[in-house]
Design an enzyme around this catalytic site. Structure first.
Site, PDB file in Angstrom:
ATOM      1  N   GLY A  47      67.019   6.708  39.735  1.00 53.32           N
ATOM      2  CA  GLY A  47      68.107   5.850  39.290  1.00 53.32           C
ATOM      3  C   GLY A  47      67.644   4.947  38.177  1.00 53.32           C
ATOM      4  O   GLY A  47      66.449   4.631  38.071  1.00 53.32           O
ATOM      5  N   GLN A  52      67.797  -2.028  32.482  1.00 48.29           N
ATOM      6  CA  GLN A  52      66.394  -1.610  32.488  1.00 48.29           C
ATOM      7  C   GLN A  52      65.939  -1.060  31.149  1.00 48.29           C
ATOM      8  O   GLN A  52      64.735  -0.915  30.918  1.00 48.29           O
ATOM      9  CB  GLN A  52      66.148  -0.581  33.589  1.00 48.29           C
ATOM     10  N   CYS A  91      60.462   0.773  41.624  1.00 47.29           N
ATOM     11  CA  CYS A  91      61.399   0.588  40.510  1.00 47.29           C
ATOM     12  C   CYS A  91      60.677   0.809  39.191  1.00 47.29           C
ATOM     13  O   CYS A  91      59.532   0.378  39.025  1.00 47.29           O
ATOM     14  CB  CYS A  91      61.968  -0.823  40.569  1.00 47.29           C
ATOM     15  N   LEU A  92      61.366   1.475  38.272  1.00 43.56           N
ATOM     16  CA  LEU A  92      60.796   1.683  36.936  1.00 43.56           C
ATOM     17  C   LEU A  92      60.469   0.363  36.253  1.00 43.56           C
ATOM     18  O   LEU A  92      59.538   0.283  35.450  1.00 43.56           O
ATOM     19  CB  LEU A  92      61.773   2.484  36.064  1.00 43.56           C
ATOM     20  N   HIS A 133      70.495  -0.213  45.072  1.00 42.98           N
ATOM     21  CA  HIS A 133      69.378  -0.683  44.253  1.00 42.98           C
ATOM     22  C   HIS A 133      69.821  -0.853  42.801  1.00 42.98           C
ATOM     23  O   HIS A 133      69.583  -1.897  42.180  1.00 42.98           O
ATOM     24  CB  HIS A 133      68.219   0.319  44.359  1.00 42.98           C
ATOM     25  N   GLU A 134      70.486   0.176  42.258  1.00 37.84           N
ATOM     26  CA  GLU A 134      70.926   0.102  40.862  1.00 37.84           C
ATOM     27  C   GLU A 134      72.046  -0.926  40.685  1.00 37.84           C
ATOM     28  O   GLU A 134      72.091  -1.636  39.678  1.00 37.84           O
ATOM     29  CB  GLU A 134      71.367   1.478  40.360  1.00 37.84           C
ATOM     30  N   HIS A 137      70.754  -4.318  40.126  1.00 38.58           N
ATOM     31  CA  HIS A 137      70.308  -4.564  38.750  1.00 38.58           C
ATOM     32  C   HIS A 137      71.432  -5.152  37.897  1.00 38.58           C
ATOM     33  O   HIS A 137      71.180  -5.987  37.030  1.00 38.58           O
ATOM     34  CB  HIS A 137      69.825  -3.261  38.088  1.00 38.58           C
TER      35      HIS A 137
END
Length: 159
Positions: A47, A52, A91-92, A133-134, A137
């Protein structure tokens, strides 16, 4: 399509609220495609949200490798949260860290697809976790902000 730089923990943009997308145009479609390429590059994630890659717009992509494939969410809204699950997340934007986070077991989400068509879906388990999660963000919340006390650990490899 192009790879975009991932914004990482410590950059204040990650704690800002993303703005709704008023019009789905070529710029938004390119953003979604670039986000996907960035996420898929070296199989880095399941994701990614626009913030991000430094863009404060309410959209994200998920692909947990199941029958749904890639799902683009524009201006999403989670309208139902049921149950609870404890998930180990990475997470990225937070490379090298993992933590346990409590998330809903099941959710219902409404959004627009890349063509501007509204859709709704129910999601459970990993898909629900990834969407939540996304979605966080978009409101400037990182998984480490929701981590269970004492659960943040460093990993050997950056995510």
């Amino acid at each position: 399509m192009a790879l975009r730089n991932i914004v990482t923990e410590g950059d204040p943009i990650l704690h800002k609220t993303s703005r709704p997308i008023e019009e789905i145009n070529d710029r938004i479609l390119k953003l979604l495609d670039d986000m996907a390429e960035t996420m898929y590059y070296e199989n880095r994630g399941i994701g990614i949200a626009a913030v991000q890659v430094g863009v404060l717009r309410r959209c994200f992509i998920v692909d947990i490798g199941d029958e749904h494939g890639r799902i683009d969410f524009i201006n999403p809204e989670i309208t139902l949260r049921e149950g609870e699950q404890l998930c180990t997340e990475g997470c990225l934007s937070v490379p090298g860290k993992q933590a346990d986070v409590k998330r809903p077991f099941k959710i219902h989400v409404k959004a627009l697809d890349r063509n501007g068509n509204p859709f709704e879906m129910d999601a459970e388990e990993l898909l629900a976790n990834c969407i939540c999660h996304e979605y966080d963000h978009l409101d400037g919340v990182l998984f480490v902000d929701r981590a269970e006390p004492g659960s943040v650990v460093m990993t050997n490899a950056e995510e």
